[in-house]
Write a protein that holds these residues in place. Sequence first.
Motif, short mmCIF file in Angstrom:
data_model
loop_
_atom_site.label_atom_id
_atom_site.label_comp_id
_atom_site.label_asym_id
_atom_site.label_seq_id
_atom_site.Cartn_x
_atom_site.Cartn_y
_atom_site.Cartn_z
N ARG A 127 -15.00 54.92 -26.36
CA ARG A 127 -15.08 53.56 -25.30
C ARG A 127 -16.78 53.71 -24.96
NH1 ARG A 127 -10.50 55.28 -22.29
NH2 ARG A 127 -11.70 57.24 -21.51
N LEU A 178 -11.86 34.99 -39.16
CA LEU A 178 -12.42 34.64 -37.81
C LEU A 178 -10.89 34.95 -36.88
CD1 LEU A 178 -14.30 31.73 -38.30
CD2 LEU A 178 -14.98 33.94 -37.60
N TYR A 220 -21.63 46.66 -26.99
CA TYR A 220 -21.23 45.55 -26.14
C TYR A 220 -22.69 45.19 -25.46
CZ TYR A 220 -19.40 42.04 -22.97
OH TYR A 220 -19.21 40.89 -22.24
N VAL A 221 -22.99 46.21 -24.73
CA VAL A 221 -24.31 45.98 -23.89
C VAL A 221 -25.68 45.60 -24.66
CG1 VAL A 221 -26.03 46.99 -22.46
CG2 VAL A 221 -23.82 47.32 -21.86
N PHE A 222 -25.47 46.27 -25.90
CA PHE A 222 -26.74 46.07 -26.74
C PHE A 222 -26.56 44.49 -27.20
CE2 PHE A 222 -27.71 50.69 -27.26
CZ PHE A 222 -28.67 50.61 -26.51
N ARG A 223 -25.23 44.27 -27.51
CA ARG A 223 -25.41 42.74 -28.09
C ARG A 223 -25.56 41.91 -26.97
NH1 ARG A 223 -23.85 38.82 -30.55
NH2 ARG A 223 -22.35 37.43 -30.13
N LEU A 233 -13.28 52.39 -33.88
CA LEU A 233 -13.16 51.76 -32.41
C LEU A 233 -11.71 51.42 -32.53
CD1 LEU A 233 -16.19 49.62 -32.13
CD2 LEU A 233 -15.44 51.31 -30.67
N PHE A 253 -23.12 43.57 -33.42
CA PHE A 253 -22.22 42.52 -33.59
C PHE A 253 -20.95 42.69 -34.38
CE2 PHE A 253 -21.57 37.69 -34.67
CZ PHE A 253 -20.67 37.64 -33.62
N ASP A 267 -7.66 46.26 -36.07
CA ASP A 267 -6.70 45.94 -35.14
C ASP A 267 -5.53 45.35 -36.00
OD1 ASP A 267 -7.49 47.56 -33.22
OD2 ASP A 267 -8.71 45.81 -32.12
N LYS A 324 -13.65 45.87 -35.79
CA LYS A 324 -12.64 46.33 -34.96
C LYS A 324 -11.39 45.54 -34.70
CE LYS A 324 -11.65 47.49 -30.10
NZ LYS A 324 -10.21 47.03 -30.17
N SER A 357 -21.62 50.72 -25.31
CA SER A 357 -23.14 50.52 -25.71
C SER A 357 -23.45 49.34 -26.67
CB SER A 357 -23.72 51.55 -26.22
OG SER A 357 -22.82 52.58 -26.73
N TRP A 368 -17.84 45.11 -33.46
CA TRP A 368 -16.89 44.37 -32.84
C TRP A 368 -15.84 43.63 -33.70
CZ3 TRP A 368 -18.54 40.46 -28.26
CH2 TRP A 368 -17.41 40.25 -27.54
N ILE A 383 -9.28 36.45 -34.65
CA ILE A 383 -9.38 37.82 -33.79
C ILE A 383 -8.21 38.34 -32.96
CG2 ILE A 383 -11.47 38.74 -32.81
CD1 ILE A 383 -12.16 35.95 -31.63
N PHE A 397 -18.21 51.54 -27.74
CA PHE A 397 -18.11 50.24 -27.62
C PHE A 397 -18.73 49.59 -26.48
CE2 PHE A 397 -15.79 46.72 -25.80
CZ PHE A 397 -15.78 45.74 -27.25
#
Lengths: 275, 303
Positions: free
Chosen positions: A109, A273, A116-119, A100, A157, A167, A163, A114, A160, A275, A112
């Motif tokens: 994309r 933590l 997000y939605v599943f989370r 990701l 979770f 980054d 990622k 999916s 995310w 982010i 990501f």
Amino acid sequence: MVERSFLAHLAPGARKAFFALTIAAVCLLFAFPVLWLMLTSIRPQTGIYAVHRGLEFTLGNYVTVAKNERIVEAFVNSGLIATLATVFSLMVTVTSGYMLSRFSGGIARTWFGSIYVFRCVPYISWVLPLYFVTQNWGIYDTYLGLLLPHIAVHICFFSWLMKGFFDGIDPSMEYAALIDGCTRWGAFFRVALPSAIPAISALAVLCWLFTWNEFLFALILTGQKTPVVTVVMAQFVHEMGIEWHLMSTTAVLALVPAFLLTLFGQKYVIRGLRI
Amino acid sequence: VKTPGAAAGTARPVDAARSVLPRITARVIPLLALVGITSGAVAWMFGYHPAASAAWGATTVIALVPMLIRIGVDVRHGRIGVDVIALLAMAGALILGLCLALLLNRPFKGQKLVQTVLLLPLMVAPVIAAIMLRWMFNDQFGIVNVMLEAIGIEGRSWFTDRWSAFAVIVMTDIWLWTPWFTLLLLAGLQSLPREPFEAAAIDGATRWRVFRYLTLPMLRPVIVVCVVIRAIDAFRTFDIVWTLTGGGPARSTELFSLYAYEHAFLNLNFGRGSAAAIVGALIIVALGLVLYRILDRAVEVSR
């Protein structure tokens, strides 16, 4: 501003003292429930209804709990499930978080989107169908029946968070490795993975804690055969009343591994933590 | 700060038109997949549920309608609607967390210890937290009432009145989640660049102005991420409320997850329970997508 300088004139150390007092009050507020729980756990059964009074202390509750086979079994089960869930979900999250972070395009994309939605989907909406699925597959009330949902949820979770960690790691080292003839997998394993170890440790700690502390999945997907700590604890509430002393003892014992793990991983968690 | 959506948020005016389609598909396809999977699961469940098995042949949507109507009635009685309370708790935790993060954002003696204490609620299982608070707020033996009586206020039975029960739930939630916010925001504060603050100090800006015009805007992406994560979690709270009040008194603190659980596993009305779970999931997913847009934009602005 005016008030502050006025205060500074009045008493030079006032600001410092005020700061220390605030911090102390906040710490007390946050620690108090846990301390109270500990105090309750070392009171004999006759003393728990007046925890603040009386000076009888006993370790008898701990002995009672340690003798209770079901509770001991629950601790073993919880530990095993949390560890296995951490290991298996990390295997997926590390690679998927890397993907990701470093790749863009339709697949990344969609993945990501999916996760997000599943989370977003609440646990109760997962657990209802899962109850039937596990029963149908014959894995209700087994390790596998509790492990699989946990792993699935963690993947959503923690990919995310992972990622975000990747980054924060400069990709130029990996590019250098690629130019020197590394394959993409080689660059991942030899360059990216070693520099992500603090982040992975942070994730492992969080993942373990989440599984250890999880309640709803455990409540619905386990029964008599596979007791789990959180559920066993909630079962001290029954028709005869609530066995506060045993409940708090179990709760304190359940805190111990979590506490040790957090102490060990604190450095990583706080850094992770970011982010 | 790079956050989710960074990959999708690279649209520039030139290729904006080209990137609109994938952006839409990236959001719609998962949603469709989710609806498909969940409705499939519901259909499967109706197969198990004798009373609803007649509907099994028809589409799931038709089977859902009577369930939805009954749930709708319950919503009007204010039973599921109390989910909004979760937002209150979240706002409280956010503001408190921000204050604490600002307070802790300077070196002082014993910082390590304070940090460890603040991490404490992260280690505590929500169930344990709820048990502790329930014990402390016990009307006969709880320490809270004892303390209140010591300073001359009459104690009360906290869990028999709707609003005091709510207050305890919100308090537990704040206790559990403030540290989480504090740590996230503190990490964000510490990674802010120094220069703007130095410039502000040279210009003689007041503390409030530095906070309002420097700290807050620069911290915005982190705050937004916190809010998104928490907003989603707040709506699916189950364990605290279940352990603290069990939805009582008179089902007045019943969140939608408790409602679904109660109907499915206590009344053994799986059809109704799962319908409630699906409706709740759809609402939260819709909310999540809106929040995602906000998140995306906040992160884009910050870059």
